[in-house]
Design a protein around this motif. Structure first.
Motif, PDB file in Angstrom:
ATOM      1  N   ILE A  46     -11.253  14.174 -10.059  1.00  0.00           N
ATOM      2  CA  ILE A  46     -11.452  12.813 -10.586  1.00  0.00           C
ATOM      3  C   ILE A  46     -10.823  12.661 -11.977  1.00  0.00           C
ATOM      4  CG2 ILE A  46     -13.168  11.069 -11.225  1.00  0.00           C
ATOM      5  CD1 ILE A  46     -15.052  12.329  -9.186  1.00  0.00           C
ATOM      6  N   LYS A  47     -11.040  13.651 -12.828  1.00  0.00           N
ATOM      7  CA  LYS A  47     -10.526  13.533 -14.192  1.00  0.00           C
ATOM      8  C   LYS A  47      -9.003  13.402 -14.185  1.00  0.00           C
ATOM      9  CE  LYS A  47     -10.154  15.762 -18.680  1.00  0.00           C
ATOM     10  NZ  LYS A  47      -8.671  15.780 -18.646  1.00  0.00           N
ATOM     11  N   GLU A  48      -8.340  14.280 -13.420  1.00  0.00           N
ATOM     12  CA  GLU A  48      -6.877  14.282 -13.388  1.00  0.00           C
ATOM     13  C   GLU A  48      -6.348  12.969 -12.805  1.00  0.00           C
ATOM     14  OE1 GLU A  48      -8.870  16.773 -12.537  1.00  0.00           O
ATOM     15  OE2 GLU A  48      -8.311  18.290 -14.032  1.00  0.00           O
ATOM     16  N   ILE A  49      -7.047  12.454 -11.791  1.00  0.00           N
ATOM     17  CA  ILE A  49      -6.620  11.178 -11.202  1.00  0.00           C
ATOM     18  C   ILE A  49      -6.779  10.055 -12.231  1.00  0.00           C
ATOM     19  CG2 ILE A  49      -7.219   9.432  -9.453  1.00  0.00           C
ATOM     20  CD1 ILE A  49      -7.704  11.748  -7.483  1.00  0.00           C
ATOM     21  N   ARG A 102       0.833  -1.191   0.000  1.00  0.00           N
ATOM     22  CA  ARG A 102       0.000   0.000   0.000  1.00  0.00           C
ATOM     23  C   ARG A 102       0.872   1.247   0.000  1.00  0.00           C
ATOM     24  NH1 ARG A 102      -3.116   1.590   5.390  1.00  0.00           N
ATOM     25  NH2 ARG A 102      -0.922   1.562   5.994  1.00  0.00           N
ATOM     26  N   ARG A 103       0.546   2.173  -0.868  1.00  0.00           N
ATOM     27  CA  ARG A 103       1.221   3.476  -0.881  1.00  0.00           C
ATOM     28  C   ARG A 103       0.156   4.535  -0.679  1.00  0.00           C
ATOM     29  NH1 ARG A 103       5.806   4.750  -4.243  1.00  0.00           N
ATOM     30  NH2 ARG A 103       7.194   2.951  -4.397  1.00  0.00           N
ATOM     31  N   ILE A 104       0.458   5.461   0.226  1.00  0.00           N
ATOM     32  CA  ILE A 104      -0.513   6.522   0.500  1.00  0.00           C
ATOM     33  C   ILE A 104      -0.065   7.780  -0.224  1.00  0.00           C
ATOM     34  CG2 ILE A 104      -1.474   7.981   2.331  1.00  0.00           C
ATOM     35  CD1 ILE A 104      -1.104   5.456   4.135  1.00  0.00           C
ATOM     36  N   PHE A 105      -0.954   8.337  -1.069  1.00  0.00           N
ATOM     37  CA  PHE A 105      -0.592   9.605  -1.711  1.00  0.00           C
ATOM     38  C   PHE A 105      -1.272  10.747  -0.975  1.00  0.00           C
ATOM     39  CE2 PHE A 105      -4.503  10.355  -4.217  1.00  0.00           C
ATOM     40  CZ  PHE A 105      -5.021   9.076  -4.375  1.00  0.00           C
ATOM     41  N   LYS A 106      -0.628  11.936  -1.069  1.00  0.00           N
ATOM     42  CA  LYS A 106      -1.157  13.108  -0.377  1.00  0.00           C
ATOM     43  C   LYS A 106      -2.574  13.381  -0.854  1.00  0.00           C
ATOM     44  CE  LYS A 106       3.280  15.420   0.124  1.00  0.00           C
ATOM     45  NZ  LYS A 106       4.104  16.269  -0.755  1.00  0.00           N
ATOM     46  N   HIS A 107      -3.394  13.857   0.075  1.00  0.00           N
ATOM     47  CA  HIS A 107      -4.816  14.025  -0.193  1.00  0.00           C
ATOM     48  C   HIS A 107      -5.076  14.876  -1.446  1.00  0.00           C
ATOM     49  CE1 HIS A 107      -9.023  14.606   0.279  1.00  0.00           C
ATOM     50  NE2 HIS A 107      -8.912  15.888   0.561  1.00  0.00           N
ATOM     51  N   ASN A 108      -5.794  14.281  -2.400  1.00  0.00           N
ATOM     52  CA  ASN A 108      -6.193  14.971  -3.643  1.00  0.00           C
ATOM     53  C   ASN A 108      -5.009  15.545  -4.425  1.00  0.00           C
ATOM     54  OD1 ASN A 108      -8.900  14.441  -3.415  1.00  0.00           O
ATOM     55  ND2 ASN A 108      -9.488  16.456  -2.642  1.00  0.00           N
ATOM     56  N   ASP A 109      -3.830  14.961  -4.221  1.00  0.00           N
ATOM     57  CA  ASP A 109      -2.616  15.507  -4.841  1.00  0.00           C
ATOM     58  C   ASP A 109      -2.206  14.634  -6.029  1.00  0.00           C
ATOM     59  OD1 ASP A 109       0.006  16.253  -5.503  1.00  0.00           O
ATOM     60  OD2 ASP A 109       0.429  16.895  -3.452  1.00  0.00           O
ATOM     61  N   GLU A 114     -19.697  15.138 -13.856  1.00  0.00           N
ATOM     62  CA  GLU A 114     -18.559  15.560 -14.678  1.00  0.00           C
ATOM     63  C   GLU A 114     -18.360  14.692 -15.917  1.00  0.00           C
ATOM     64  OE1 GLU A 114     -15.391  16.241 -11.827  1.00  0.00           O
ATOM     65  OE2 GLU A 114     -16.632  17.791 -10.863  1.00  0.00           O
ATOM     66  N   GLY A 115     -19.304  13.811 -16.181  1.00  0.00           N
ATOM     67  CA  GLY A 115     -19.227  12.978 -17.384  1.00  0.00           C
ATOM     68  C   GLY A 115     -18.047  12.020 -17.361  1.00  0.00           C
ATOM     69  N   LEU A 116     -17.713  11.490 -16.172  1.00  0.00           N
ATOM     70  CA  LEU A 116     -16.501  10.677 -16.028  1.00  0.00           C
ATOM     71  C   LEU A 116     -16.773   9.228 -15.624  1.00  0.00           C
ATOM     72  CD1 LEU A 116     -14.384  13.327 -14.056  1.00  0.00           C
ATOM     73  CD2 LEU A 116     -14.037  12.640 -16.450  1.00  0.00           C
ATOM     74  N   MET A 117     -18.043   8.837 -15.561  1.00  0.00           N
ATOM     75  CA  MET A 117     -18.322   7.512 -14.982  1.00  0.00           C
ATOM     76  C   MET A 117     -17.601   6.383 -15.721  1.00  0.00           C
ATOM     77  SD  MET A 117     -22.207   7.653 -13.539  1.00  0.00           S
ATOM     78  CE  MET A 117     -23.035   7.805 -15.100  1.00  0.00           C
ATOM     79  N   ASP A 118     -17.488   6.539 -17.061  1.00  0.00           N
ATOM     80  CA  ASP A 118     -16.848   5.460 -17.825  1.00  0.00           C
ATOM     81  C   ASP A 118     -15.327   5.423 -17.635  1.00  0.00           C
ATOM     82  OD1 ASP A 118     -16.546   7.883 -19.142  1.00  0.00           O
ATOM     83  OD2 ASP A 118     -16.403   6.950 -21.121  1.00  0.00           O
ATOM     84  N   ARG A 119     -14.772   6.461 -16.993  1.00  0.00           N
ATOM     85  CA  ARG A 119     -13.319   6.467 -16.761  1.00  0.00           C
ATOM     86  C   ARG A 119     -12.939   5.625 -15.544  1.00  0.00           C
ATOM     87  NH1 ARG A 119     -10.395  10.894 -18.506  1.00  0.00           N
ATOM     88  NH2 ARG A 119      -8.652   9.499 -18.017  1.00  0.00           N
ATOM     89  N   LEU A 120     -13.912   5.311 -14.695  1.00  0.00           N
ATOM     90  CA  LEU A 120     -13.602   4.617 -13.445  1.00  0.00           C
ATOM     91  C   LEU A 120     -13.818   3.120 -13.568  1.00  0.00           C
ATOM     92  CD1 LEU A 120     -15.217   7.529 -11.753  1.00  0.00           C
ATOM     93  CD2 LEU A 120     -12.965   6.686 -10.986  1.00  0.00           C
ATOM     94  N   THR A 121     -12.884   2.357 -13.014  1.00  0.00           N
ATOM     95  CA  THR A 121     -13.028   0.902 -13.069  1.00  0.00           C
ATOM     96  C   THR A 121     -14.171   0.462 -12.152  1.00  0.00           C
ATOM     97  OG1 THR A 121     -10.610   0.858 -13.235  1.00  0.00           O
ATOM     98  CG2 THR A 121     -11.734  -1.260 -13.001  1.00  0.00           C
ATOM     99  N   VAL A 122     -14.177   1.006 -10.934  1.00  0.00           N
ATOM    100  CA  VAL A 122     -15.208   0.637  -9.953  1.00  0.00           C
ATOM    101  C   VAL A 122     -15.785   1.920  -9.362  1.00  0.00           C
ATOM    102  CG1 VAL A 122     -15.710  -0.537  -7.755  1.00  0.00           C
ATOM    103  CG2 VAL A 122     -13.960  -1.481  -9.299  1.00  0.00           C
ATOM    104  N   ILE A 123     -17.112   2.008  -9.302  1.00  0.00           N
ATOM    105  CA  ILE A 123     -17.763   3.065  -8.530  1.00  0.00           C
ATOM    106  C   ILE A 123     -18.508   2.376  -7.392  1.00  0.00           C
ATOM    107  CG2 ILE A 123     -19.482   4.926  -8.508  1.00  0.00           C
ATOM    108  CD1 ILE A 123     -18.826   5.475 -11.437  1.00  0.00           C
ATOM    109  N   GLU A 124     -18.191   2.841  -6.166  1.00  0.00           N
ATOM    110  CA  GLU A 124     -18.790   2.237  -4.968  1.00  0.00           C
ATOM    111  C   GLU A 124     -19.715   3.250  -4.318  1.00  0.00           C
ATOM    112  OE1 GLU A 124     -18.964   1.660  -0.580  1.00  0.00           O
ATOM    113  OE2 GLU A 124     -18.041   3.318  -1.670  1.00  0.00           O
ATOM    114  N   GLY A 125     -20.774   2.763  -3.683  1.00  0.00           N
ATOM    115  CA  GLY A 125     -21.686   3.678  -2.996  1.00  0.00           C
ATOM    116  C   GLY A 125     -22.413   3.010  -1.850  1.00  0.00           C
ATOM    117  N   THR A 126     -23.224   3.800  -1.157  1.00  0.00           N
ATOM    118  CA  THR A 126     -24.029   3.272  -0.057  1.00  0.00           C
ATOM    119  C   THR A 126     -25.505   3.505  -0.356  1.00  0.00           C
ATOM    120  OG1 THR A 126     -24.441   3.346   2.332  1.00  0.00           O
ATOM    121  CG2 THR A 126     -23.984   5.443   1.282  1.00  0.00           C
TER     122      THR A 126
END
Ligand SMILES: *Cc1c(COP(=O)(O)O)cnc(C)c1O
Length: 406
Positions: free
Chosen positions: A196-199, A155-162, A232-244
């Motif tokens: 999200i887009k940049e990530i 596991r590698r932790i990256f700086k928040h939103n960086d 943001e029209g990005l849903m297809d860019r994500l491998t997994v979307i998780e929710g509650t």
């Protein structure tokens, strides 16, 4: 060893630090949201709830409760088994389809909570992808952290939103290794939103999968309530979307949506999916009704009203000089920056003003950033907002707390 004294002394430590948790005993009043009855010993009083994660009040919406009543009449109370052993109800299947559609994915997979969905999905994917590295945002929710830990993957932790720090770390990993970037859209304590887009762009560049927790965004953002990625029209860019299903959708349960193969993989290997009783059919029916409603134009009206309430509260707080964290979401953190004062303010609000806002202390947030986390709903009136701001003004004066420069 004296076990009892060990337990007691650990609890003493929490009291000393001012971060011992006391639960308010409430009885929600269906149809009266945000009103609830608070029980204290033999007494009870009405309070107004300002910290619910039932962000839109869907937990008491007639569309949801009537769907649940109907499902109980049809199917009874419990699912009767795990999904594999007689527990897969028609409602579960309908709900998984509804979720896949919500996020524009091939498939959805239900879990008993959002916590379990993160723990089981991340745990299974990262453990079974050979030699996987997980890149995890520094402020990820405990359920994601536990899932990654359980996987035993590096596991590698990256700086928040960086995104730069994320890219720097991705570049250090041997190109052939499987990589998974895990992050959230709306972070629930500061209310900030991930790029999200940049990530996704850097994840793509380095061949990494992406796992997005949209728990605090589903139902609230996007034209059909699909979350920030939908907006943001990005849903297809994500491998997994998780929710509650337990926050904006007002019921209970968690889920992932992804490709059919990925969902089938988690369904087939995740212990936290396989070895537990399926959600009661009525919960699945209620969630389905809630999601459908929030996908509709009626849902969009509720979202507009929600945004209006949030803006109104922020404006009134600014006028009163009450310091709150600016952010682009529906979460309004009023900063107190002291655990004892934070708890005290919350107690006085509850006891003297009938206003319930849970204090948020360490370890939920870093020490020194203690806060009152306010979540206005579409059902809070102008009078409710006025009463809250006046109460905070009183307390800010009485307790000599510092004001924001207006
Ligand atoms: C609340 C929360 C969860 C867990 O969801 P539940 O359905 O309450 O178990 C997961 N992720 C985040 C970011 C949360 O805030």
């Amino acid at each position: 060893m004296n076990y009892e004294s060990f337990f007691r002394s650990e609890i003493e430590g929490l009291h000393a630090e001012g971060r011992y948790r006391v639960f308010a005993e409430l009885e929600r009043q269906a149809g009266q949201f945000p009103r609830a009855t608070r029980y204290t010993g033999d007494d009870s009083h009405d309070v107004s709830v300002w910290c619910s994660n039932d962000y839109l009040g869907m937990g008491q919406h007639e569309v949801v409760t009537s769907a649940m009543h109907e499902a109980i009449e049809r199917c009874g109370a419990g699912a009767g088994g795990t999904r594999n052993i007689s527990g897969t109800n028609h409602y579960h299947v309908l709900l998984e389809r509804e979720l896949a559609d919500l996020h524009g994915k091939e498939a959805g997979l239900l879990f008993t909570s959002g916590y379990v969905s993160n723990w089981a999905a991340l745990g299974t994917i990262a453990a079974r992808l050979p030699n996987c590295v997980v890149l995890s945002d520094a402020l990820n929710h405990a359920s994601m952290i536990e899932g990654i830990r359980y996987s035993r993957a590096e596991r590698r932790i990256f700086k928040h939103n960086d995104v730069e720090d994320l890219e720097r770390q991705l570049a250090e990993i041997e190109p052939g290794r499987p990589k998974l970037v895990a992050f959230e859209s709306v972070y629930s304590m500061d209310g900030d939103i991930a790029p999200i887009k940049e990530i996704c762009d850097v994840a793509d560049k380095y061949g990494a999968m992406t796992y997005l927790d949209e728990v605090h965004a589903v139902g609230i953002y996007g034209p059909r309530g699909g979350g920030i990625a939908e907006r943001e029209g990005l849903m297809d860019r994500l491998t997994v979307i998780e929710g509650t299903l337990g926050k904006s959708f007002g019921v209970m349960g968690g889920y992932i949506t992804a490709s059919a193969a990925l969902c089938d993989f988690v369904r087939s290997f995740a212990s936290g999916f396989i070895f537990t009783t399926a959600l009661p059919p009525a919960l699945a029916a209620g969630a389905c009704a809630s999601i459908r409603y929030l996908k509709s134009p009626e849902g969009e009206k509720l979202r507009l009203r929600h945004r209006n309430r949030v803006e109104t509260l922020r404006r009134r707080l600014d006028a009163a000089g009450i310091p709150h964290l600016p952010n682009p979401s529906h979460i309004v953190p009023v900063m107190v920056k002291d655990p004892v004062k934070c708890k005290m303010l919350s107690d006085i609000l509850l006891d003297n003003y009938g206003i319930y806002i849970q204090p948020i202390n360490y370890p939920t947030v870093p020490r020194g950033t203690e806060r009152l986390r306010i979540t206005p709903s579409p059902l809070h009136t102008d009078d409710d907002i006025g009463g809250l701001v006046r109460a905070l003004e009183d307390l800010w004066s009485q307790c000599a707390l510092s004001r924001a420069v207006a």
